[in-house]
Design a protein around this motif. Structure first.
Motif, PDB file in Angstrom:
ATOM      1  N   ASP A 595       0.837  -1.200   0.000  1.00  0.00           N
ATOM      2  CA  ASP A 595       0.000   0.000   0.000  1.00  0.00           C
ATOM      3  C   ASP A 595       0.876   1.256   0.000  1.00  0.00           C
ATOM      4  N   ASP A 596       0.329   2.348  -0.464  1.00  0.00           N
ATOM      5  CA  ASP A 596       1.023   3.642  -0.459  1.00  0.00           C
ATOM      6  C   ASP A 596       2.421   3.536  -1.060  1.00  0.00           C
ATOM      7  N   ARG A 619      -1.628   7.761  -3.791  1.00  0.00           N
ATOM      8  CA  ARG A 619      -2.424   8.759  -4.493  1.00  0.00           C
ATOM      9  C   ARG A 619      -1.710  10.108  -4.650  1.00  0.00           C
ATOM     10  N   GLU A 652      -3.994   4.329  -7.121  1.00  0.00           N
ATOM     11  CA  GLU A 652      -5.076   4.674  -6.196  1.00  0.00           C
ATOM     12  C   GLU A 652      -5.315   6.173  -6.145  1.00  0.00           C
TER      13      GLU A 652
HETATM   14 CA    CA Z   1      -3.103   3.615   0.085  1.00  0.00          CA
END
Ligand code: CA
Ligand code: C2E
Ligand code: CA
Length: 701
Positions: A595-596, A619, A652
């Motif tokens: 993630d990220d 994002r 994302e």
């Molecule tokens: Ca994320």
């Protein structure tokens, strides 16, 4: 010394709710090994203490069978050597009395929070040990004094010596045969001005009706050596009541003086490091404040706490831990000026006073010096011990006007320094307090949120960019506070992690997500891959893997339906255990996504070794896509990194058609974002599933 950790706490508390709260406090991750024994009345506590000893007693002052001071006295009598911390309402008079009766600390129930409570208990234990040592020393001093005899000289009315006892012979250096008939002033040479006048003027001395004087003065022995003495003069009267002479009694007080000095020192200094203790530190701050005010200068208070000191104690033992503290103390002293004060508060906490500084930046310079000095290795016993330190700084007059406030502000700032990873310094900012208050109120309500069923889950679709199909659903936790309304997960998840609630909340969420997946399947909807965010703490929980499998089994869901989203931070810690946990999950079919991605410090070489299925480009990079051309290369780079590693890439936070189109044209497999749909409740997500395809994604393709 009292470096021993607290192991057993006796909690004497009749109110069930308070007891539950306090017990929960001890389950806080910062106090994992404390056993809490709960007694509901004083009688129960007394029975227990008669059989077993505890490290500390936490006593409520509102018991059914003992209240207020009565309770303090009974607890003290039942276990005189065990430090006592009492819990009451905000009542200063009661607090003062309780402390006088031997309680070590008085805590206001409504204000208790885990860190403060544990600190208070630790300090209570240390103070108790210190007091016991002090009173032992005092007793020894008394015995020593009593064993030293008094010196006695008597004189006649003309002030000539008629008798010296053995002690007086030794102390004056005059054998009594030689001293006989010699004027007192030749033999008894004291430098106390009051006495000399009296001695030189017999008339006055004889006339004096004052009680025997008891003055501190210096006796000059025959050979010139000076001895501090304490003396008294008593006139002698004959039967007729006329003055017949006087008796001078005196004693050597050098030993007593030394002991007194040492005792004064012990009362104001830390036993372990010899540094000023809290009391002396507070005094010094007070002085420094008045000087700084007069010269319109600033001063700084630093709160320092070693990072991972407990680990040193646990692995290398307390004696190494103690020596490490001494070594740190020495380095701290070297980092500051002679006019500054370094003090140990207790445990591995130090405070430093920078007495007069021109500007806050001066404190930062010292802080950087300290960070470096402490980080250098400490050689203790054949061990090369490494330790880091976190520093919080408050400035007078900006952050407080008294010692207490300045220390509290520096402490808050120190906590912030810890939060961002330790081995750094932070200046206090007023916003920290506000945040601390907010945090605490969130924490209190979070504790009840699970029971009260205040959590829900929203689902945000992930779209396959080549076809517009929904491939997955990211579960996003939602909390509706009874009065504050929706609280952002970015706000409450860090708090939940801190107070140990993230693990049960995470379990609840996983169960809920699985239940939802089953119910969609039961309605014949295509089952998306269910993505769940896992925080570092959840991932590190020893039962994590077991739990995931148990919940999947319970819901009879194939492991392939589950995707875990882990941040780079969570993955990069504890490389080996991470690898083995991921291998176990992956072997069973569970998918793993980073993630990220791009915001952390992943090493590509390391990522290559981990069993990972997907990368989610953060994002913040997607946001830069439409603004300026050069930044777009970052997303391109991240996508090609993912493809190099043979991973699925998910963009994302896609909000616009351009962003989607860019990702599409760079062969990014999937996307997620408000452009398609925000996170929505399960029932609404079912409608998206029924619809099946996002036409918007296809439009451009
Ligand atoms: Ca994320
Ligand atoms: P995240 O894992 O990066 O989750 C994506 C966040 O981006 C979500 O915020 C989502 O609502 C938001 N988002 C989605 N599309 C867009 C978009 O197009 N534009 C913008 N600006 N934002 C978008 P949310 O729900 O507030 O979650 C914030 C963070 O909280 C998550 O970041 C995640 O780290 C954490 N979180 C949320 N739910 C859970 C959970 O169940 N467990 C754990 N451990 N963490 C969670
Ligand atoms: Ca996520």
């Amino acid at each position: 010394m009292s470096r021993e950790p607290i192991k057993v706490v006796l909690l004497v508390e009749n109110c069930g709710e308070d007891a539950t709260f306090l017990r929960a406090t001890f389950q806080h991750p910062i106090a994992p090994e404390i056993e809490v024994i709960h007694a509901r009345s004083m009688a129960a506590a007394e029975t227990f203490l008669a059989q077993r000893s505890v490290d500390i007693i936490l006593l409520d002052l509102q018991l059914p069978d003992a209240r207020g001071l009565g309770a303090v006295r009974r607890a003290h009598a039942a276990a005189p050597r065990v430090p006592l911390v009492v819990l009451g309402i905000d009542d200063d008079a009661m607090a003062a009395q309780a402390l006088r009766e031997g309680a070590q600390d008085y805590l206001v129930k409504a204000e208790i929070e885990p860190r403060g409570l544990l600190r208070s208990l630790r300090y209570a234990l240390e103070r108790k040990t210190m007091q016991e040592t002090l009173s032992m020393e005092r007793e020894r001093a008394q015995v020593t004094l009593n064993s030293i005899g008094d010196a006695v000289i008597s004189i006649d009315t003309s002030g000539n010596v008629i008798f010296l006892n053995a002690v007086a012979e030794k102390m004056t250096g005059w054998p009594w045969r030689e001293a006989l008939g010699v004027p007192l002033t030749n033999i008894y040479r004291v430098t106390d001005d009051n006495y000399r006048e009296a001695g030189e003027n017999q008339g006055e001395m004889q006339a004096s009706q004052d009680p025997p004087s008891l003055a501190d003065c210096i006796l000059k022995r025959r050979d010139g050596v000076e001895i501090p003495i304490e003396d008294s003069v008593t006139p002698i009267h004959d039967e007729a009541g006329r003055t017949a002479g006087a008796v001078i009694a005196f004693r050597d007080v050098s030993a007593a003086k030394a002991i007194t000095l040492q005792m004064a020192h012990s009362a104001q200094h830390d036993f372990l490091t010899g540094l000023p203790n809290r009391m002396l530190f507070a005094d010094r701050v007070k002085q420094a404040i008045s000087t700084a005010t007069r010269h319109s200068k600033k001063l700084a208070v630093m709160f320092l706490d070693l990072d991972g000191f407990k680990g040193v104690n646990d692995t290398l033992g307390h004696s190494v831990g103690d020596r490490l503290l001494k070594s740190v103390a020495e380095r701290l002293v070297h980092c500051v000026r002679g006019s500054d004060t370094v003090s140990r508060q207790g445990g591995d906490e130090f405070v430093v006073l920078l007495a007069a500084i021109e500007q806050a930046e001066d404190a930062a310079i010292t802080a950087r010096r300290i960070l470096q000095a402490v980080a250098e290795s400490h050689s203790i016993d054949r061990h090369e011990v490494h330790v880091a330190i976190s520093i919080g700084i408050s400035i007078f007059p900006d952050d407080g006007f008294d010692s207490e406030t300045l220390i509290a502000s520096a402490d808050t700032a120190m906590y912030q320094a810890k939060e961002i990873g330790g081995q750094n310094y932070q200046f206090f900012r007023a916003a920290m307090n506000v945040r601390a208050v907010q945090r605490q109120s969130i924490e209190e309500s979070l504790r009840q949120a699970l029971e009260r069923d205040e959590f829900t889950v929203h689902y945000q679709p992930k779209i396959k960019l080549s076809s517009g199909e929904i491939t997955g659903a990211e579960a996003l936790l939602r909390w509706t506070h009874p009065t504050r309304g929706p609280v952002s997960p970015a706000e409450f998840i860090p708090v939940a992690e801190d107070c140990g609630l993230m693990v049960p909340i995470g379990r609840w969420l996983l169960r809920e997500v699985c239940r939802q997946a089953r119910s969609w399947a039961a309605r014949g909807l295509p089952m998306p891959r269910m993505a769940v965010n896992i925080s570092t703490l959840e991932f590190r929980n020893e039962n994590f893997v077991q739990n995931v499998f148990a919940i999947l089994r319970e819901a009879s869901l194939a492991p392939e339906t589950l995707e875990l989203e882990l941040t780079e931070g969570a993955l990069m810690k504890h490389v080996e255990s991470t690898q083995s946990i991921l291998n176990t999950l992956r072997a069973a079919g569970v998918q793993i996504a980073v993630d990220d991605f791009g915001t952390g410090y992943s090493s590509l070489g390391y990522l290559r070794k981990l069993p990972i299925d997907a990368l989610k480009i953060d994002r913040s990079f997607i946001r830069q896509l439409t603004s300026a051309a050069p930044e777009t290369t970052m997303v391109t780079a991240l996508i090609s990194m993912g493809h190099n590693l043979k991973l699925r890439v998910i963009g994302e936070g896609v909000e616009t058609q351009e962003e989607m189109a860019f990702l599409q044209s760079h062969q990014c497999e999937e996307a997620q974002g408000y452009y398609f749909s925000p996170g929505v409740p399960g029932a609404e997500f079912a409608k998206l599933l029924k619809m099946g395809i996002f036409e918007a994604a296809l439009a451009h393709h």
